[in-house]
Design a protein around this motif. Structure first.
Motif, PDB file in Angstrom:
ATOM      1  N   GLN A 332      -0.224   4.865   0.377  1.00 54.68           N
ATOM      2  CA  GLN A 332       1.091   4.736   0.979  1.00 54.68           C
ATOM      3  C   GLN A 332       1.130   3.606   2.015  1.00 54.68           C
ATOM      4  O   GLN A 332       2.155   2.943   2.183  1.00 54.68           O
ATOM      5  CB  GLN A 332       1.507   6.063   1.610  1.00 54.68           C
ATOM      6  N   ASP A 335       1.479   0.406  -0.074  1.00 55.74           N
ATOM      7  CA  ASP A 335       2.845   0.312  -0.602  1.00 55.74           C
ATOM      8  C   ASP A 335       3.844   0.017   0.512  1.00 55.74           C
ATOM      9  O   ASP A 335       4.774  -0.785   0.344  1.00 55.74           O
ATOM     10  CB  ASP A 335       3.227   1.618  -1.300  1.00 55.74           C
ATOM     11  N   LYS A 339       6.312  -3.328   0.898  1.00 53.26           N
ATOM     12  CA  LYS A 339       7.763  -3.185   0.946  1.00 53.26           C
ATOM     13  C   LYS A 339       8.323  -3.764   2.237  1.00 53.26           C
ATOM     14  O   LYS A 339       9.364  -4.440   2.236  1.00 53.26           O
ATOM     15  CB  LYS A 339       8.135  -1.709   0.824  1.00 53.26           C
ATOM     16  N   ALA A 371      -2.225  -2.785  -3.232  1.00 56.51           N
ATOM     17  CA  ALA A 371      -0.933  -2.655  -3.908  1.00 56.51           C
ATOM     18  C   ALA A 371      -0.613  -3.957  -4.635  1.00 56.51           C
ATOM     19  O   ALA A 371      -0.728  -5.051  -4.059  1.00 56.51           O
ATOM     20  CB  ALA A 371       0.157  -2.332  -2.896  1.00 56.51           C
ATOM     21  N   THR A 376      -0.924   0.510  -7.762  1.00 59.91           N
ATOM     22  CA  THR A 376      -1.624   0.632  -6.485  1.00 59.91           C
ATOM     23  C   THR A 376      -2.919   1.381  -6.740  1.00 59.91           C
ATOM     24  O   THR A 376      -2.917   2.450  -7.370  1.00 59.91           O
ATOM     25  CB  THR A 376      -0.778   1.394  -5.448  1.00 59.91           C
TER      26      THR A 376
END
Length: 406
Positions: A332, A335, A339, A371, A376
């Motif tokens: 996470q 990611d 983003k 990622a 990922t």
């Protein structure tokens, strides 16, 4: 040809500053074929400096001295060297002109301490220092040379590159030494040495191999002297054959971060970083390469759980269930920073750098997340027991993993 390096300064012996001068000088001399047989550091003390100089001159043809050339009373190197070589200190008009020019350019008023820098041994060669107020001094005694330079590293390097190295090459044109370097990753030094034992045993006379271990890698330096220089290229090629299957890079300056940047630049892609246990070290390595703005978007040092949740969008429930050092969290993190920055790729790290750890997650446990536009991935590593080594190894491994994806 043999050389001795002497660094002078109480601050070095007290551990207040790091002696980078000796390393730099030894490296430059080694590149020329000069063998450094001793390095020593002495206090700002007349008797100790004089004793060190005498011992060095008796042992080597070349002596390099740094430090103790400042304008204050504790800087006594100049006076000691003048006494050792039987010279008077005399006022040098030309040096005073240099000092006035230098200080005026910096907007500094001349004072008595500055003026004292123009008093120099009468029969030595004066090396003009364009970077500072302390001149270098080159003494000759028979077939031997002693060169005294300031202790400030960039001033010393300036004198080495401007005068010392070129003039030594002219004076001793027969000095011959050549070497080739490569770096091997992800293998312990002892295991690497065992693998290369047979190769080493067949090296011709005059060729040698040195192992220089660093966190995450071992540098291998193949050195040839004199007539054996003609064998260097062949030995180097057979060394690469012996390393088949291992990850290595060629050249002294071809670092992982340069390879990493070159690969991203060549494919026109960008990367971002989200770091916990590495604390920004990956970002530091990436930005140590000139031109990295072409491919590095930036990063987040999310050291606390709150940062991971609030800035990177990590699910607090996953941290509660799996812990911050876990696969779901590092995925996470990767990611989230991709983003956040709009980068094409992202690297994330979370781990136990040390010294604290648990049975389940011992010191050295690191999760690395990568990622990409397609997927990922996350991989778990257990590196070492030392905090600094864990951080360095994790940073290198993270860049390697992204290069594999590229």
């Amino acid at each position: 040809m043999h050389a001795v390096i002497i660094t002078i300064g109480d601050e070095i012996l007290l551990g207040q500053i790091l002696d980078t001068n000796s390393r730099y000088m030894a490296r430059q001399l080694g590149n020329m074929g000069v063998e450094v047989v001793k390095m020593l550091t002495v206090r700002d003390d007349r008797n100790e400096i004089s004793k060190a100089v005498g011992e060095a001159m008796s042992r080597a043809e070349l002596v390099l001295v740094t430090g103790g050339l400042g304008p204050t009373k504790d800087d006594v190197t100049k006076k000691v060297l003048a006494d050792y070589f039987g010279m008077r200190l005399v006022y040098n008009e030309e040096v005073m002109g240099w000092l006035k020019e230098l200080l005026a350019g910096r907007g500094i008023a001349m004072n008595e301490n500055n003026k004292s820098q123009a008093w120099l041994p009468e029969n030595c060669r004066i090396l003009r220092n364009f970077k500072g107020t302390a001149s270098g001094m080159w003494f000759e005694q028979g077939e031997k040379d002693l060169i005294s330079m300031p202790g400030v590293p960039f001033e010393m390097e300036h004198l080495m590159e401007t005068y010392v190295l070129p003039d030594l090459q002219k004076k001793y044109p027969r000095l011959q030494l050549a070497y080739k370097m490569l770096k091997v990753y992800d293998i312990p030094e002892s295991e690497l040495a065992e693998r290369l034992e047979a190769w080493e045993n067949h090296l011709p006379a005059g060729v040698g191999l040195a192992y220089l271990p660093s966190p995450g890698l071992v540098k291998l330096r193949v050195t040839a002297k004199g007539e054996a220089i003609t064998c260097l290229e062949t030995c180097y090629m057979t060394l690469k054959e012996a390393l088949e299957g291992l990850h290595y890079t060629e050249g002294e300056e071809d670092t992982v971060e340069k390879q990493f940047g070159g690969m991203l630049r060549s494919c026109g892609k960008t990367v971002a970083t989200a770091e916990s246990c590495t604390g920004g070290y990956i970002a530091h390595l990436i930005t140590s390469v000139a031109g990295c703005s072409e491919y590095y978007k930036g990063g987040v040092v999310a050291y606390t759980n709150e940062m991971k949740v609030n800035f990177l969008g990590v699910d607090a429930a996953d941290i509660e269930q799996f812990g911050a050092v876990s696969e779901p969290v590092v995925r996470q993190m990767a990611d989230g920073v991709m983003k956040l920055t709009g980068a094409d790729y992202a690297i994330a790290t979370t781990g136990v750098a040390g010294p604290g750890g648990t049975e389940e997650k011992p010191v050295g446990t690191v999760w690395i997340g990568i990622a990409t536009p397609k997927r990922t991935i996350a991989r778990r590593f257990v590196f070492s027991y030392t905090r600094e080594r864990n951080i360095a190894k994790a940073a290198v491994k993270a860049m390697e993993l992204l290069m594999e994806e590229l």
